[in-house]
Design a protein around this motif. Structure first.
Motif, PDB file in Angstrom:
ATOM      1  N   LEU A 130      -7.612 -11.631  -1.701  1.00  0.00           N
ATOM      2  CA  LEU A 130      -6.252 -11.271  -2.106  1.00  0.00           C
ATOM      3  C   LEU A 130      -5.649 -10.380  -1.048  1.00  0.00           C
ATOM      4  O   LEU A 130      -6.361  -9.768  -0.248  1.00  0.00           O
ATOM      5  N   THR A 131      -4.322 -10.352  -1.042  1.00  0.00           N
ATOM      6  CA  THR A 131      -3.595  -9.518  -0.096  1.00  0.00           C
ATOM      7  C   THR A 131      -3.097  -8.290  -0.853  1.00  0.00           C
ATOM      8  O   THR A 131      -2.542  -8.418  -1.946  1.00  0.00           O
ATOM      9  N   VAL A 132      -3.338  -7.129  -0.293  1.00  0.00           N
ATOM     10  CA  VAL A 132      -2.959  -5.885  -0.976  1.00  0.00           C
ATOM     11  C   VAL A 132      -1.449  -5.823  -1.165  1.00  0.00           C
ATOM     12  O   VAL A 132      -0.676  -6.018  -0.217  1.00  0.00           O
ATOM     13  N   GLU A 133      -1.031  -5.559  -2.416  1.00  0.00           N
ATOM     14  CA  GLU A 133       0.384  -5.497  -2.768  1.00  0.00           C
ATOM     15  C   GLU A 133       0.950  -4.077  -2.580  1.00  0.00           C
ATOM     16  O   GLU A 133       0.234  -3.092  -2.758  1.00  0.00           O
ATOM     17  N   TRP A 134       2.229  -4.021  -2.286  1.00  0.00           N
ATOM     18  CA  TRP A 134       2.964  -2.752  -2.166  1.00  0.00           C
ATOM     19  C   TRP A 134       2.759  -1.882  -3.415  1.00  0.00           C
ATOM     20  O   TRP A 134       2.445  -0.699  -3.332  1.00  0.00           O
ATOM     21  N   GLY A 135       2.886  -2.492  -4.556  1.00  0.00           N
ATOM     22  CA  GLY A 135       2.803  -1.772  -5.819  1.00  0.00           C
ATOM     23  C   GLY A 135       1.394  -1.306  -6.177  1.00  0.00           C
ATOM     24  O   GLY A 135       1.209  -0.589  -7.147  1.00  0.00           O
ATOM     25  N   GLN A 136       0.411  -1.732  -5.392  1.00  0.00           N
ATOM     26  CA  GLN A 136      -0.968  -1.270  -5.629  1.00  0.00           C
ATOM     27  C   GLN A 136      -1.297  -0.039  -4.797  1.00  0.00           C
ATOM     28  O   GLN A 136      -2.366   0.546  -4.956  1.00  0.00           O
ATOM     29  N   CYS A 137      -0.377   0.339  -3.902  1.00  0.00           N
ATOM     30  CA  CYS A 137      -0.639   1.445  -2.971  1.00  0.00           C
ATOM     31  C   CYS A 137       0.067   2.726  -3.403  1.00  0.00           C
ATOM     32  O   CYS A 137       1.120   2.691  -4.024  1.00  0.00           O
ATOM     33  N   ASP A 138      -0.530   3.847  -3.040  1.00  0.00           N
ATOM     34  CA  ASP A 138       0.013   5.157  -3.387  1.00  0.00           C
ATOM     35  C   ASP A 138       0.740   5.773  -2.184  1.00  0.00           C
ATOM     36  O   ASP A 138       0.849   5.129  -1.141  1.00  0.00           O
ATOM     37  N   PRO A 139       1.268   6.991  -2.319  1.00  0.00           N
ATOM     38  CA  PRO A 139       2.051   7.566  -1.220  1.00  0.00           C
ATOM     39  C   PRO A 139       1.292   7.736   0.096  1.00  0.00           C
ATOM     40  O   PRO A 139       1.923   7.864   1.148  1.00  0.00           O
ATOM     41  N   SER A 140      -0.039   7.714   0.062  1.00  0.00           N
ATOM     42  CA  SER A 140      -0.736   7.787   1.343  1.00  0.00           C
ATOM     43  C   SER A 140      -0.873   6.386   1.958  1.00  0.00           C
ATOM     44  O   SER A 140      -1.500   6.224   3.002  1.00  0.00           O
ATOM     45  N   GLY A 141      -0.278   5.388   1.310  1.00  0.00           N
ATOM     46  CA  GLY A 141      -0.223   4.043   1.887  1.00  0.00           C
ATOM     47  C   GLY A 141      -1.462   3.211   1.631  1.00  0.00           C
ATOM     48  O   GLY A 141      -1.599   2.119   2.184  1.00  0.00           O
ATOM     49  N   ILE A 142      -2.365   3.722   0.798  1.00  0.00           N
ATOM     50  CA  ILE A 142      -3.596   2.974   0.524  1.00  0.00           C
ATOM     51  C   ILE A 142      -3.688   2.636  -0.963  1.00  0.00           C
ATOM     52  O   ILE A 142      -3.011   3.238  -1.794  1.00  0.00           O
ATOM     53  N   VAL A 143      -4.529   1.648  -1.267  1.00  0.00           N
ATOM     54  CA  VAL A 143      -4.674   1.200  -2.654  1.00  0.00           C
ATOM     55  C   VAL A 143      -5.110   2.372  -3.539  1.00  0.00           C
ATOM     56  O   VAL A 143      -6.076   3.074  -3.223  1.00  0.00           O
ATOM     57  N   PHE A 144      -4.389   2.593  -4.616  1.00  0.00           N
ATOM     58  CA  PHE A 144      -4.723   3.660  -5.570  1.00  0.00           C
ATOM     59  C   PHE A 144      -6.001   3.252  -6.305  1.00  0.00           C
ATOM     60  O   PHE A 144      -6.177   2.091  -6.679  1.00  0.00           O
ATOM     61  N   ASN A 145      -6.887   4.207  -6.516  1.00  0.00           N
ATOM     62  CA  ASN A 145      -8.241   3.876  -6.975  1.00  0.00           C
ATOM     63  C   ASN A 145      -8.293   3.029  -8.246  1.00  0.00           C
ATOM     64  O   ASN A 145      -9.117   2.132  -8.352  1.00  0.00           O
ATOM     65  N   SER A 146      -7.397   3.263  -9.211  1.00  0.00           N
ATOM     66  CA  SER A 146      -7.488   2.520 -10.472  1.00  0.00           C
ATOM     67  C   SER A 146      -7.281   1.021 -10.262  1.00  0.00           C
ATOM     68  O   SER A 146      -7.775   0.199 -11.022  1.00  0.00           O
ATOM     69  N   ARG A 147      -6.555   0.672  -9.195  1.00  0.00           N
ATOM     70  CA  ARG A 147      -6.286  -0.741  -8.925  1.00  0.00           C
ATOM     71  C   ARG A 147      -7.560  -1.513  -8.593  1.00  0.00           C
ATOM     72  O   ARG A 147      -7.650  -2.717  -8.843  1.00  0.00           O
ATOM     73  N   PHE A 148      -8.539  -0.846  -7.996  1.00  0.00           N
ATOM     74  CA  PHE A 148      -9.805  -1.528  -7.700  1.00  0.00           C
ATOM     75  C   PHE A 148     -10.526  -1.906  -8.994  1.00  0.00           C
ATOM     76  O   PHE A 148     -11.179  -2.947  -9.065  1.00  0.00           O
TER      77      PHE A 148
ATOM     78  N   PRO B  13     -10.334   2.821   3.548  1.00  0.00           N
ATOM     79  CA  PRO B  13      -9.121   2.553   2.770  1.00  0.00           C
ATOM     80  C   PRO B  13      -8.648   1.114   2.923  1.00  0.00           C
ATOM     81  O   PRO B  13      -8.875   0.475   3.952  1.00  0.00           O
ATOM     82  N   ALA B  14      -7.998   0.600   1.875  1.00  0.00           N
ATOM     83  CA  ALA B  14      -7.356  -0.714   1.924  1.00  0.00           C
ATOM     84  C   ALA B  14      -5.861  -0.449   1.934  1.00  0.00           C
ATOM     85  O   ALA B  14      -5.360   0.295   1.096  1.00  0.00           O
ATOM     86  N   LYS B  15      -5.153  -1.049   2.908  1.00  0.00           N
ATOM     87  CA  LYS B  15      -3.721  -0.760   3.083  1.00  0.00           C
ATOM     88  C   LYS B  15      -2.854  -1.944   2.667  1.00  0.00           C
ATOM     89  O   LYS B  15      -3.311  -3.085   2.644  1.00  0.00           O
ATOM     90  N   PHE B  16      -1.587  -1.659   2.416  1.00  0.00           N
ATOM     91  CA  PHE B  16      -0.606  -2.697   2.104  1.00  0.00           C
ATOM     92  C   PHE B  16      -0.699  -3.821   3.135  1.00  0.00           C
ATOM     93  O   PHE B  16      -0.656  -3.564   4.341  1.00  0.00           O
ATOM     94  N   GLY B  17      -0.844  -5.040   2.662  1.00  0.00           N
ATOM     95  CA  GLY B  17      -0.895  -6.194   3.554  1.00  0.00           C
ATOM     96  C   GLY B  17      -2.298  -6.584   3.985  1.00  0.00           C
ATOM     97  O   GLY B  17      -2.485  -7.686   4.495  1.00  0.00           O
ATOM     98  N   ASP B  18      -3.271  -5.702   3.770  1.00  0.00           N
ATOM     99  CA  ASP B  18      -4.655  -6.052   4.139  1.00  0.00           C
ATOM    100  C   ASP B  18      -5.140  -7.245   3.314  1.00  0.00           C
ATOM    101  O   ASP B  18      -4.885  -7.319   2.110  1.00  0.00           O
ATOM    102  N   VAL B  19      -5.831  -8.143   3.957  1.00  0.00           N
ATOM    103  CA  VAL B  19      -6.465  -9.246   3.241  1.00  0.00           C
ATOM    104  C   VAL B  19      -7.875  -8.790   2.897  1.00  0.00           C
ATOM    105  O   VAL B  19      -8.657  -8.446   3.789  1.00  0.00           O
ATOM    106  N   ILE B  20      -8.163  -8.739   1.615  1.00  0.00           N
ATOM    107  CA  ILE B  20      -9.476  -8.265   1.211  1.00  0.00           C
ATOM    108  C   ILE B  20     -10.261  -9.394   0.546  1.00  0.00           C
ATOM    109  O   ILE B  20      -9.695 -10.292  -0.060  1.00  0.00           O
ATOM    110  N   ASP B  21     -11.571  -9.317   0.727  1.00  0.00           N
ATOM    111  CA  ASP B  21     -12.478 -10.295   0.118  1.00  0.00           C
ATOM    112  C   ASP B  21     -13.315  -9.557  -0.921  1.00  0.00           C
ATOM    113  O   ASP B  21     -13.842  -8.479  -0.641  1.00  0.00           O
TER     114      ASP B  21
END
Lengths: 142, 142, 142, 142
Positions: free
Chosen positions: D10-28, D72-80
């Protein structure tokens, strides 16, 4: 000296519950995050928003999160979250969150976080820094 | 020339549903946001991540969002989201999202967004800028 | 008689904000949902949890949601949400939510909801029923 | 026989990231939940939606969740996300989720879940039941 404990109460929201009618697990991690910010606010007397500027850090990056789900929390339940720091190390610490409903333990959560500053030579990077002893003392540790 | 339409499919997740077993309303707005990013990616050929740098903007701030819920979406439902831009104005535009389940319209969503750049004299501020005609053309408008 | 208004305050959470440092749009719809439950709780004197049983309904299904974003809400901002019902119709009603920050209007939200009961002959279905006049009166309408 | 592994990207969504630009932990934890459903779907050949009815259970209640955040996983990162069951016990099992970005391990997650059925005499209650050996075998265990 006892470890400083922060308490907050909240009522479980409809939108936090899943089709089985209980709080979806990721929502507890949202609660833990806020509870940690509030624990720091109350112990240090600065708002979460000012925390970084006040202590020269960029935040409290989470490196580990965990939860045990003992009893379900349902829509409308009033839950109490008690949070405190169980251990400070040189530049990291462990937070414990206990969620009780009607006096019964429902969820036990834990977080490990780092006291982190921006790296001078490379502002895109962050690194762990030693937690000042007076910060540790304000949580009743050290 | 027809307006460019972006399609994507997804399966409704357990964690997106509320105690009545249907997708909680805020989750549709998460879907719309991603669909708009993907619409731009597909029409312009740059990733959402590169969009800002490629076109000198800081993003596409949302000024209005709306949704009509016609039929519920349940856990496990395969939903199709079709998104396109219905109107470009000087510096803002309207996106329409149609969610269908098994060919039946379930949710109609709309967003109004601004083509925005950082203000030179005050980098904390942003302002709307004119959308370049070649951008508009790539969506089949103009 | 003035329409009954429910107020609540909350502090914007870190996890509610996106990479631009402001509340992500879907989070406002979560807030609106809770505010509507609280509006009913306060006007009718039953908890959200008891609402269904107390009035013979299965809930207040949302058929339309909308928001205007006028000013951003940032991490740590204290926001006030004022909610009231602007219009009752036979079996549906419109809720308006006004979010202010420091006295300035930041977000205007609206919801259209239905007073719905389970269908006797087919418990998998729900249908709109007339809202009792005494319910309407308790909100200062009718 | 090797343990069955389910992969998804999946590709990390804007709405999954917090103000530091990385995926907010609960999203994992949202991602892990879906990955577990998909692991069961792929191993057992029934949709998540049909899982309960097909095997006489009411679901797979989560009793423990945990994650280590390494990168960290950032907006737009493709994660497996690679998910498999590391251990089956009589009526519970442990799922492991490994999130990699560009081949590098970013997040390690774990869940402990129960194979649970509704209690006959009290349909409001659920209890753990023995996991059938043929289920265990389909995951390459036992």
């Amino acid at each position: 000296m006892a470890s400083f404990i922060s308490h907050r109460q909240l009522t479980v929201e409809w939108g936090q519950c899943d089709p089985s009618g209980i709080v979806f697990n990721s929502r507890f991690f949202e609660m833990f995050d806020l509870s940690t910010w509030m624990l720091f606010e109350q112990a240090l007397g600065v708002t979460a928003h000012e925390l970084g500027a006040a202590f020269g850090i960029i935040g409290l990056p989470l490196v580990d999160a965990r939860a045990n789900f003992l009893k379900p929390a349902k829509f409308g339940d009033v839950i109490d979250i008690a949070s405190h720091i169980v251990e400070f190390r040189r530049s990291s610490f462990d937070v414990e969150h206990k969620i009780t409903i009607g006096g019964e333990l429902a969820v036990e959560g834990g977080e490990t976080r780092v006291w982190a500053a921006r790296t001078k030579d490379d502002p895109d990077k962050i690194h762990a820094v030693a937690i000042p002893p007076d910060i540790v003392a304000r949580f009743g540790h050290g």
